[in-house]
Design an enzyme around this catalytic site. Structure first.
Site, PDB file in Angstrom:
ATOM      1  N   PRO A 186       8.172  19.486 -57.351  1.00 28.46           N
ATOM      2  CA  PRO A 186       8.749  18.351 -56.974  1.00 28.46           C
ATOM      3  C   PRO A 186      10.073  18.355 -57.370  1.00 28.46           C
ATOM      4  CG  PRO A 186       6.853  18.167 -58.763  1.00 28.46           C
ATOM      5  CD  PRO A 186       7.194  19.626 -58.402  1.00 28.46           C
ATOM      6  N   GLY A 187      11.188  17.467 -56.534  1.00 24.03           N
ATOM      7  CA  GLY A 187      12.584  17.451 -57.036  1.00 24.03           C
ATOM      8  C   GLY A 187      13.344  18.530 -56.290  1.00 24.03           C
ATOM      9  N   GLY A 189      14.152  18.584 -53.037  1.00 26.75           N
ATOM     10  CA  GLY A 189      15.035  18.215 -51.933  1.00 26.75           C
ATOM     11  C   GLY A 189      14.177  17.794 -50.840  1.00 26.75           C
ATOM     12  N   LYS A 190      12.774  17.747 -50.727  1.00 29.80           N
ATOM     13  CA  LYS A 190      12.124  17.580 -49.538  1.00 29.80           C
ATOM     14  C   LYS A 190      12.559  16.381 -48.729  1.00 29.80           C
ATOM     15  CE  LYS A 190       8.280  18.332 -51.650  1.00 29.80           C
ATOM     16  NZ  LYS A 190       8.829  18.541 -53.007  1.00 29.80           N
ATOM     17  N   THR A 191      12.620  15.263 -49.630  1.00 28.13           N
ATOM     18  CA  THR A 191      13.081  13.930 -48.942  1.00 28.13           C
ATOM     19  C   THR A 191      14.345  13.985 -48.465  1.00 28.13           C
ATOM     20  OG1 THR A 191      11.610  12.957 -50.510  1.00 28.13           O
ATOM     21  CG2 THR A 191      12.767  11.407 -49.329  1.00 28.13           C
ATOM     22  N   HIS A 404       9.743  26.209 -89.926  1.00 31.35           N
ATOM     23  CA  HIS A 404       8.996  26.321 -88.604  1.00 31.35           C
ATOM     24  C   HIS A 404      10.003  26.900 -87.318  1.00 31.35           C
ATOM     25  CE1 HIS A 404       5.671  24.924 -86.156  1.00 31.35           C
ATOM     26  NE2 HIS A 404       6.517  24.754 -85.078  1.00 31.35           N
ATOM     27  N   GLU A 405      11.054  26.084 -87.239  1.00 32.80           N
ATOM     28  CA  GLU A 405      11.901  26.563 -86.005  1.00 32.80           C
ATOM     29  C   GLU A 405      12.476  27.938 -86.119  1.00 32.80           C
ATOM     30  OE1 GLU A 405      11.601  24.812 -83.465  1.00 32.80           O
ATOM     31  OE2 GLU A 405      10.700  23.082 -84.505  1.00 32.80           O
ATOM     32  N   HIS A 408      10.058  30.380 -85.019  1.00 33.62           N
ATOM     33  CA  HIS A 408       9.963  30.426 -83.462  1.00 33.62           C
ATOM     34  C   HIS A 408      11.261  31.176 -83.195  1.00 33.62           C
ATOM     35  CE1 HIS A 408       6.999  27.708 -82.303  1.00 33.62           C
ATOM     36  NE2 HIS A 408       7.614  26.618 -82.698  1.00 33.62           N
TER      37      HIS A 408
HETATM   38  P1  ATP Z   1       8.966  14.957 -54.749  1.00 35.81           P
HETATM   39  O1  ATP Z   1       8.416  16.208 -54.325  1.00 35.81           O
HETATM   40  O2  ATP Z   1       8.857  14.710 -55.970  1.00 35.81           O
HETATM   41  O3  ATP Z   1       9.033  13.628 -53.693  1.00 35.81           O
HETATM   42  P2  ATP Z   1      11.417  15.770 -53.407  1.00 35.81           P
HETATM   43  O4  ATP Z   1      11.533  17.376 -53.306  1.00 35.81           O
HETATM   44  O5  ATP Z   1      11.267  14.956 -52.168  1.00 35.81           O
HETATM   45  O6  ATP Z   1      10.703  15.432 -54.591  1.00 35.81           O
HETATM   46  P3  ATP Z   1      14.106  14.497 -53.421  1.00 35.81           P
HETATM   47  O7  ATP Z   1      13.363  13.334 -53.508  1.00 35.81           O
HETATM   48  O8  ATP Z   1      14.368  15.066 -51.917  1.00 35.81           O
HETATM   49  O9  ATP Z   1      12.861  15.587 -53.985  1.00 35.81           O
HETATM   50  O10 ATP Z   1      15.105  14.766 -54.393  1.00 35.81           O
HETATM   51  C1  ATP Z   1      15.563  13.996 -55.512  1.00 35.81           C
HETATM   52  C2  ATP Z   1      16.919  13.835 -55.855  1.00 35.81           C
HETATM   53  O11 ATP Z   1      17.251  15.104 -56.217  1.00 35.81           O
HETATM   54  C3  ATP Z   1      17.654  13.555 -54.597  1.00 35.81           C
HETATM   55  O12 ATP Z   1      18.085  12.377 -54.455  1.00 35.81           O
HETATM   56  C4  ATP Z   1      18.965  14.512 -54.976  1.00 35.81           C
HETATM   57  O13 ATP Z   1      19.789  13.746 -55.723  1.00 35.81           O
HETATM   58  C5  ATP Z   1      18.364  15.722 -56.019  1.00 35.81           C
HETATM   59  N1  ATP Z   1      18.198  16.984 -55.135  1.00 35.81           N
HETATM   60  C6  ATP Z   1      17.233  17.628 -54.939  1.00 35.81           C
HETATM   61  N2  ATP Z   1      17.284  18.654 -54.182  1.00 35.81           N
HETATM   62  C7  ATP Z   1      18.719  18.769 -53.886  1.00 35.81           C
HETATM   63  C8  ATP Z   1      19.273  19.726 -53.056  1.00 35.81           C
HETATM   64  N3  ATP Z   1      18.821  20.919 -52.615  1.00 35.81           N
HETATM   65  N4  ATP Z   1      20.595  19.389 -52.944  1.00 35.81           N
HETATM   66  C9  ATP Z   1      21.320  18.204 -53.466  1.00 35.81           C
HETATM   67  N5  ATP Z   1      20.652  17.274 -54.096  1.00 35.81           N
HETATM   68  C10 ATP Z   1      19.262  17.657 -54.569  1.00 35.81           C
END
Ligand code: ATP
Length: 586
Positions: A186-187, A189-191, A404-405, A408
């Site tokens: 996730p996150g 940058g696929k979208t 505790h900390e 760790h």
């Molecule tokens: P998911 O699998 O959760 O749908 P995703 O892979 O589609 O996530 P995005 O929705 O494309 O992730 O990215 C979320 C946000 O993170 C983007 O709007 C951007 O701001 C930032 N981000 C992620 N990857 C990049 C990248 N390679 N370059 C710049 N910004 C990025």
């Protein structure tokens, strides 16, 4: 229609109501030959009698009254008897069927129900196709908005070239990949990539999510797929991007998959296979769970190109940070290269969030530039949670948390030398009352057994310190999440990575076992997990006992200052004989 019915109801002529009397009264009138006409209505359920001499019913003087009868209580003999007594008997057959009024009522109800159903359907997008709208050119992105993901960019280069000039490809009989599957955590940058590909090619992109097609109404999912495909063909050349694709393209025949979901997927496959008008439509989809997809989805001619979008490396992180630093004034003390090194394991979304949080902290500080201190505070917020200033703790409880900390931290420094200590704190943040935060020193793609054992020992270091300093009965609930972390790593080591001598090189993965592992194997795995955790718990305790003074000194410093940076911790540890590891201060 509804208006017409309402209007009719309002203006229809009102017939004066006929008073209803008891059957005995009607029978008496019949016997006394006082009824000239008798009307049998509603299939024998009602008698309407016209009187020879008007009578008073209630306060009214009437010449007609009626009575209700039980069903099937009138026979032909009764009619003959009343006729013989001189009464004109008439049977109204039409009144046995629903009256006009009843029809109107039923129609009104149907119309109201229809309107409600229409509104609900509109709300849920069953009837409208407005949910699949192409991103307007003004909101399109380019590859300059995407940092890192070098391989993915290279893989998508020919898709961009095709969409930009399909004729060139057609002239040589080349066909563009019909479907591209973006796979990664996730996150990452696929979208963003899908939108940037469309932006680079100068074509529209229609974004949908797999869950858009999951509806309880029969046929809605496949209807939406048809709508989406139709929209795409109208806009071609264009990209259709489906996020969370596993919820649409999941394996058919799986136990928890409904027939409706399967029909929707079948419709998608049909639309992708359709020959006419499909040229110029590139389907892109993103998923974190490639293993969940139906094999038919990956067949050549469908999503046959897979582009990996992994977590960014240090070089990628720097590029992503630069993309997001654009338009944010940074102070000269901000070192993005160093930040990229410190953010191992962060996705693009995490990095974007980090810089955004830093900007918010800077605004709250009334600064016109983002400084390194703001980024540090933002990191603490993101990694450790928000500061909870309302938590009040007694001295004894604070000391326990400090011990505790410190446990760790010291066990982590000794057993996990490959991780970088970031800071140790007893500030209540997020859901924790304190934290010893370590981060991987550099990007790692595989982890040796010794490293994972060290991580387990570090996770158990807090609990190991409690009985050493407070006695065995004083152990607290504070180690709950540590035990979850230790157990899950140990279980994966045993059941997935073949790192247990008792179990050997056997995987308990259902895909490898052809179903859930046997009860016997499960029992053996549980025993091996316990053995592994017990060994690391003993190791953690031995480290705490060996470096008791260091743990004590660290806890005292924490009670005094609440938050210690890595260099302070390393200084205290070295001053009490904890051998310095390869750690550099963060
Ligand atoms: P998911 O699998 O959760 O749908 P995703 O892979 O589609 O996530 P995005 O929705 O494309 O992730 O990215 C979320 C946000 O993170 C983007 O709007 C951007 O701001 C930032 N981000 C992620 N990857 C990049 C990248 N390679 N370059 C710049 N910004 C990025």
């Amino acid at each position: 229609m509804l208006l017409a019915i309402v209007a009719y109801t309002l203006v229809r002529p009102r017939v004066p109501a006929i008073p209803t009397v008891s059957y005995s009264e009607v029978a008496q009138a019949l016997e006394g030959h006082d009824v000239t006409d008798l009307l049998v209505e509603d299939g024998g359920l009602r008698l309407v009698a016209t009187l020879r001499t008007p009578r008073v019913v209630g306060s009214q003087r009437v010449s007609t009254f009626q009575t209700n009868l039980p069903a099937r209580s009138i026979s032909l003999a009764d009619l003959q008897q009343w006729t013989a007594a001189g009464t004109r008997v008439r049977v109204d057959e039409s009144s046995g069927t629903p009256t006009t009024e009843l029809i109107i009522q039923i129609l009104s109800l149907a119309v109201v129900l229809g309107v409600v159903a229409y509104l609900v359907a509109r709300q849920r997008g069953v009837l409208t196709s407005s949910r699949f709208v192409a991103t307007p050119p003004s909101r399109q992105l380019t590859l300059a908005d995407v940092g890192g993901v070098r391989e993915a960019r290279a893989d998508l280069g020919d898709v961009i070239a095709y969409l930009a000039d399909p004729e060139r490809y057609h002239a040589l009989g080349a066909r563009c990949p019909r479907g591209v599957l973006l796979v990664g955590p996730p996150g990452t940058g696929k979208t963003l990539l899908a939108r940037a590909v469309a932006g680079e090619a100068g074509c529209p992109v229609i974004v949908a999510a797999g869950s858009d097609f999951n509806e309880m109404y029969v046929g809605v999912g496949s209807r939406r797929v048809r709508q989406l495909a139709k929209r795409a063909r109208e806009q071609a050349p264009c990209i259709v991007f489906i996020d969370e694709f596993d919820s649409l393209g999941g394996r058919r025949g799986r136990a928890n998959r409904s027939g409706e979901e399967e029909t929707t997927l079948n419709q998608l496959l049909v639309e992708m296979d359709g020959m006419e008008g499909n040229e110029g439509v590139v389907w892109m989809a993103a998923t974190n769970r490639e293993d969940m997809l139906d094999p038919a989805v990956r067949r050549p001619g469908r999503f046959d190109r897979v582009v990996e979008v992994p977590l960014p490396t240090v070089v990628d992180r720097l590029e992503i940070l630069k993309v997001h630093a654009h338009g944010r004034p940074l102070d000269a003390d901000v070192d993005l290269e160093r930040l990229a090194q410190l953010t191992v394991g962060h996705s693009g979304a995490d990095l974007a969030n980090l810089l955004n949080e830093a900007a918010i902290v800077a605004v709250q500080d009334d600064c016109d530039r983002i400084m390194n201190a703001h980024i540090e505070q933002a990191r603490d917020r993101v990694l450790l949670g928000r500061l909870r200033s309302g938590v009040v703790m007694g001295q004894a409880e604070r000391r326990l948390i400090a011990i505790h900390e410190a446990g760790h931290a010291i066990v982590g420094l000794v057993a996990c030398p490959d991780d970088r200590l970031h800071k140790v704190t007893i500030e209540p943040r997020g859901r924790s009352l304190g934290a010893a935060h370590f981060a991987p020193e550099s990007d790692r793609h595989v982890h040796p057994r010794s490293y994972l054992e060290g991580v387990i020992a570090k996770a158990l270091g807090g609990r190991a310190a409690e009985p050493v300093f407070m006695g065995p009965d004083a152990v607290t609930t504070g180690a709950g999440s540590d035990l979850v972390q230790a157990t899950s790593i140990a279980r994966r080591m045993v059941a997935e990575f073949g790192m247990s001598d008792e179990i050997g090189l056997i995987s308990a993965d259902p895909a490898a076992q052809g179903g859930p592992p046997s009860a016997q194997l499960q029992g053996e795995i549980d025993r091996a997990v316990r053995t592994l955790i017990t060994a690391q718990a003993k190791r953690a305790e031995a480290i705490v006992r060996r470096h008791r003074d260091a743990v004590e000194a660290l806890a005292e410093a924490l009670l005094e200052r609440e938050i210690l940076a890595s260099e302070d911790v390393l200084e205290i540890a070295a001053g009490h004989g904890v051998s310095r590891t390869a750690l550099a201060p963060a």
